[in-house]
Design an enzyme around this catalytic site. Structure first.
Site, short mmCIF file in Angstrom:
data_model
loop_
_atom_site.label_atom_id
_atom_site.label_comp_id
_atom_site.label_asym_id
_atom_site.label_seq_id
_atom_site.Cartn_x
_atom_site.Cartn_y
_atom_site.Cartn_z
N HIS A 98 -38.80 96.80 -16.10
CA HIS A 98 -38.44 97.27 -14.76
C HIS A 98 -38.78 98.74 -14.57
CE1 HIS A 98 -34.60 99.31 -15.95
NE2 HIS A 98 -34.49 98.33 -16.82
N HIS A 113 -28.71 105.60 -19.37
CA HIS A 113 -28.01 105.92 -18.11
C HIS A 113 -27.37 107.31 -18.10
CE1 HIS A 113 -27.43 101.39 -16.93
NE2 HIS A 113 -28.65 101.67 -17.35
N GLU A 163 -33.85 96.61 -11.15
CA GLU A 163 -33.06 95.92 -12.17
C GLU A 163 -31.69 96.55 -12.31
OE1 GLU A 163 -31.51 95.24 -16.34
OE2 GLU A 163 -32.03 97.11 -15.31
N GLU A 164 -31.62 97.87 -12.20
CA GLU A 164 -30.37 98.59 -12.46
C GLU A 164 -29.29 98.31 -11.42
OE1 GLU A 164 -29.78 99.89 -15.14
OE2 GLU A 164 -31.60 100.69 -16.05
N ASP A 186 -35.06 103.54 -20.37
CA ASP A 186 -34.62 102.30 -19.74
C ASP A 186 -35.15 102.28 -18.31
OD1 ASP A 186 -33.27 100.01 -18.96
OD2 ASP A 186 -31.30 100.96 -18.90
N ASP A 198 -37.36 100.86 -12.21
CA ASP A 198 -36.30 101.76 -11.73
C ASP A 198 -35.48 102.31 -12.89
OD1 ASP A 198 -35.25 99.12 -12.13
OD2 ASP A 198 -33.43 99.71 -11.08
N ASP A 230 -36.62 95.31 -22.69
CA ASP A 230 -35.58 96.10 -22.03
C ASP A 230 -34.34 96.25 -22.90
OD1 ASP A 230 -34.40 97.56 -19.97
OD2 ASP A 230 -33.67 95.77 -18.93
#
Length: 407
Positions: free
Chosen positions: A77, A378, A174-175, A140, A79, A197
Site C-alpha cells: 500500500h 506509525h 490501507e491505513e 509501512d 499510504d 506489509d
C-alpha cells in the site's frame, strides 16, 4: 538503483491517508505517488501498467518460461498512517548499529533506545534507516513497494531464473481500512498473492483479527447547573459510566497474542451529547460476536437508568483470513520454503491488526502477509533495517522461482 535507494526515494512523498475526506484515494499525495510509480514501472518495461481513478496501480512482469505456471501477485500500500505526519520525511542511515541509544533529534531530546524498544538489539550489525524524530518514516509500507520493485528489477536482470506471470499491485488507503474496498480482484487476475506489509524479518501471517467499529451516542439534557437537580442528564458522566463497565483488562495495553480487546479510540462530548468511538478486535469469530453483543448489552443497561439516551452503531470491518487460507495452505508452504532458502526462519504468527490481504482473501484472492522489515510503525520511532529489506526482496524472488519449479 538498489532497494535502499528506492526506499529513500519513495519516502519523499507525503501519502498520509485521511478517513474524513470520503474520497478514494483519500489524499492527493497518494495519487501523486501512484503516478510517479506508474512512470517508473513503464520505464522498467513492464506490461499492462494501469492506474485507475481511485489510485489502484497494477502492472505485469511477463513470464519467461514455457510452463503453465499459476499467475501470482505481490501487493503493497502507498499510504502512510494518519497517526503522525509523513510530510518532509528526513531519513538517516545508522551504519553497523552497535546496540547503543540512537539520537533522532538532539534539539528535541528524542532518542531511540533499546531500553524502551528492546527489539533494536536484534539489529546489531545492521544498517538502520531512522527518522529525525519529527515524522514517521514510511516503511509501512513503502519498504514493501521498494522490495517488490527491486525484486522485479532483479528478475529482469537474471533471465536464467525462470518464473511465471507476475502481477504487481499498489493500492491506496490501507491505513484507514479501505485499501481492498475498490481493489479489482478479477482485473488483477491472480491465483494467489502476498502482501508485503509485515514487520520484522521472518514474519509470515495468515491469521488476523476479526474487526468492527462501534459508535456509542449518548444524549443528555442540559439545564442551568443552579437548578439542575433531578433534571440534568450530563452525557459526559453517563459516558464515563459506560466506559468503566467494559472489562478493564481487555484493552490493547493489557493483551497479546490471540487475546482480543475493546479499544476506546475517541471521545467527543458536551453535557448535551457525547460520542464514544471503539474498535472491537478478536481472532476467534465466536468471541468477536460476543464482544459486539456485550456493547449492545451495555447500551440497553444504560437505557434502563437513562431511558432512550443511549444508542450504538456497530459496523464489521474485516474478518480473520485464516478460514480462506487453510484450504490453500500450499501458499504458506511456498512462502516458508522461500524464506528458508533466503536464510530466514519463518515466524508464523497472528496479526494483531488487519491487512489488505484479509479483505482480499474474502474477495476470492488468497493473500497472506510477509514481512517488509520495519519496526515501530506509525510514529517517530519507526525504523527499518536495510538487510531486512534485502531479505524481503530475496523472498519475493524465491517465491517466483519456486512457483515456476512446482508448476
Amino acid at each position: 538503483m538498489n532497494v535502499t535507494d528506492r526506499f529513500l526515494d519513495f519516502v519523499k512523498f507525503n501519502t498520509q491517508s485521511d478517513e474524513l475526506t470520503l474520497m478514494t484515494p483519500s489524499t492527493p499525495g497518494q495519487m501523486e505517488f501512484a503516478k510517479y510509480l506508474k512512470t517508473l514501472l513503464i520505464g522498467m518495461g513492464l506490461d499492462d501498467v494501469t492506474l485507475d481513478d481511485n489510485g489502484y496501480l497494477f502492472a505485469t512482469l511477463p513470464a519467461n518460461t514455457d510452463k503453465d505456471v499459476p499467475v501470482i501477485g505481490f501487493i503493497a500500500h502507498m499510504d502512510t498512517s494518519p497517526d503522525m505526519s509523513g510530510k518532509h520525511v528526513n531519513p538517516r542511515i545508522v551504519k553497523n548499529y552497535d546496540g547503543s541509544v540512537i539520537t533522532l533529534n538532539a534539539e528535541k531530546e528524542i532518542f531511540l533506545s533499546p531500553e524502551e524498544f528492546p527489539e533494536l538489539l536484534n539489529y546489531i550489525g545492521n544498517d538502520l534507516i531512522v527518522t529525525d524524530g519529527n515524522t514517521l518514516l514510511g516503511a509501512d509500507d513503502k519498504a514493501g513497494i521498494a522490495e517488490i520493485i527491486d525484486a522485479v528489477a532483479w528478475l529482469q536482470s537474471h533471465p536464467e531464473v525462470k518464473h511465471g506471470k507476475i502481477r504487481i499491485g499498489f493500492n491506496p488507503d490501507e491505513e484507514i481500512g479501505l485499501g481492498a474496498h475498490k481493489f479489482d480482484v478479477e482485473k488483477f487476475g491472480c491465483e494467489f498473492a502476498y502482501t508485503m506489509d509485515g514487520g520484522a524479518v521472518g514474519e509470515l501471517e495468515f491469521e488476523n483479527f476479526n474487526a468492527a467499529s462501534a459508535k456509542v451516542k449518548i444524549k443528555g439534557r442540559n439545564v442551568h447547573p443552579g437548578y439542575a437537580k433531578h433534571k440534568m442528564i450530563n452525557s459526559i458522566r453517563v459516558a464515563n459510566n459506560f466506559i468503566v463497565m467494559l472489562p478493564r483488562w481487555e484493552t490493547p495495553e493489557h493483551t497479546e497474542g490471540y487475546e482480543g480487546f475493546y479499544h476506546l479510540v475517541g471521545i467527543e462530548g458536551t453535557v448535551e451529547e457525547t460520542t464514544l468511538t471503539y474498535i472491537i478486535r478478536d481472532h476467534d469469530r465466536d468471541r468477536f460476536e460476543r464482544r459486539k453483543k456485550e456493547i449492545e448489552h451495555l447500551v440497553r443497561k444504560t437505557n434502563m437508568e437513562y431511558p432512550g439516551c443511549c444508542s450504538v452503531e456497530i459496523k464489521d470491518q474485516y474478518y480473520n483470513m485464516r478460514e480462506k487460507i487453510e484450504p490453500v495452505m500450499h501458499v504458506i508452504e511456498i512462502a516458508e520454503k522461500a524464506m528458508r532458502e533466503a536464510g530466514v526462519e519463518p515466524k508464523v504468527q497472528p496479526i494483531r491488526g488487519g491487512t489488505d490481504g484479509a479483505q482480499l482473501s474474502f474477495k476470492g484472492l488468497p493473500c497472506p502477509n510477509i514481512f517488509a522489515g520495519g519496526e515501530n510503525f506509525h510514529g517517530r520511532y519507526e525504523y527499518v533495517s536495510i538487510q531486512s529489506m534485502e531479505k524481503a526482496r530475496d523472498v519475493i524472488v524465491n517465491i517466483c522461482r519456486i512457483v515456476e519449479e512446482k508448476a
